[in-house]
Design a protein around this motif. Structure first.
Motif, short mmCIF file in Angstrom:
data_model
loop_
_atom_site.label_atom_id
_atom_site.label_comp_id
_atom_site.label_asym_id
_atom_site.label_seq_id
_atom_site.Cartn_x
_atom_site.Cartn_y
_atom_site.Cartn_z
N ASP A 1 45.10 40.50 34.87
CA ASP A 1 44.21 39.90 35.87
C ASP A 1 44.48 38.43 36.18
N ASP B 1 36.97 39.71 26.46
CA ASP B 1 37.44 41.07 26.75
C ASP B 1 38.64 41.48 25.89
N ALA C 1 38.48 39.63 38.92
CA ALA C 1 37.77 40.79 38.37
C ALA C 1 38.55 42.05 38.72
N ARG D 1 37.49 39.20 43.81
CA ARG D 1 36.51 38.25 43.28
C ARG D 1 37.15 37.47 42.13
N LEU E 1 37.38 35.13 38.93
CA LEU E 1 36.50 34.92 37.75
C LEU E 1 36.42 33.44 37.40
#
Lengths: 194, 194
Positions: free
Chosen positions: A171, B154, B183, B192, B194
């Motif tokens: 990401d 995460d 995200a 989006r 982060l």
């Protein structure tokens, strides 16, 4: 998420394909590697089940025997990341994610118009890997386009001139600077910066 | 040199091995890729003939069935690059290139002391690739050490916190910044950050 971080920074390239009917697909893939230069072989790992995009990519490239790799810079990272959403097969990520398809020299897969690095690959080998169900796809470079100004005298490309991104995990996108360059190492002299 | 630039930025990790007699070897390798997370599999491509270091690496890991991957930052790039010089087998790159070996938890291959990321791999599969004589080496992660502060909620690692480098072609090292993070993408909402 942890294991995906362990190889360190990875190449992020957008893989363009189409099916036999010409329906296009675009998917971000971060598992590219250089297999050899003579012949010029690039490979990538595609997963069987994580994300529809990659399954479409696998289906398409097995059907048409070709695909494109397209570099991108940080300003396009959000749209590039968006190609990882599970779009249905009849919805092209080119349209959904604001990329324009470009067809070059009758090559059978779509490039991204304006991409700083465009590589067209022809399928050489497909290795399903029994160990975990992934697929290793080996392609031979057939088509190549980049700005001449990014190529150095030794043939290599200055990736920071191209503005390419590196990806971390699944990401995070970063656009590295030119960094430092070293002469080929030999055992009789200390490292020499170019 | 051109073809080696085409995959974009690559991970640069120092691969630590030893032979059955305990003679250590350290080699920079930039062809790592994530094969899967469950089980945790990392793979790399080793060449048959370009550079003695890599042949020593291949010989050693086939003999001992294990190896280490060690991340490094830009300040150690010159010494890391120096491991690509063709040192004879009886001359360990740990000594020749100013790295200190560290043996952890009876793991059978040497780590680099102080490396920001230390990964110990056990050989799972060795695939000689007929297409060009290279070797795909698949390892399962058995040992893992990094600073706790670099791990996010995460599970992923912040590679810029670790200070890892990315490599371009065969000779250019760059230490990217934190970049931007997105995200997980879905088809119903725009990207989006982060």
């Amino acid at each position: 998420m942890l294991i995906n971080s362990l190889p360190g920074y990875k190449s992020a390239m957008l893989v363009g394909t189409c099916d036999a009917k010409g329906l296009t697909n675009l998917a971000i893939v971060s598992s590219h590697f250089h297999l050899g230069s003579s012949p010029p072989l690039l490979a990538m790992i595609l997963r069987p089940s994580t994300g529809n995009s990659e399954r479409h990519t696998l289906h398409n490239l097995l059907e048409t025997q070709c695909w494109t790799l397209n570099g991108f810079s940080l300003e396009h990272a959000a749209h590039a990341h968006q190609t990882s959403a599970p779009y249905p097969k009849d919805r092209s990520e080119f349209n959904a994610c604001n990329f324009e398809a470009e067809w070059l020299d009758q090559f059978g897969a779509p490039f991204i118009k304006g991409a700083p690095l465009q590589v067209g690959c022809r399928l050489r080998e497909h290795h399903p890997l029994e160990i975990n169900g992934t697929h290793m796809i080996i392609g031979e470079v057939q088509h190549l386009r980049y700005p001449e100004t990014a190529q150095r005298g030794d043939g290599s490309l200055c990736l920071s001139d191209l503005g390419l991104v590196a990806v971390s995990g699944l990401d995070t996108y970063t656009q590295p600077d030119a960094g430092v360059r070293f002469a080929a190492a030999d055992t009789n002299s200390p490292p020499r910066q170019l």
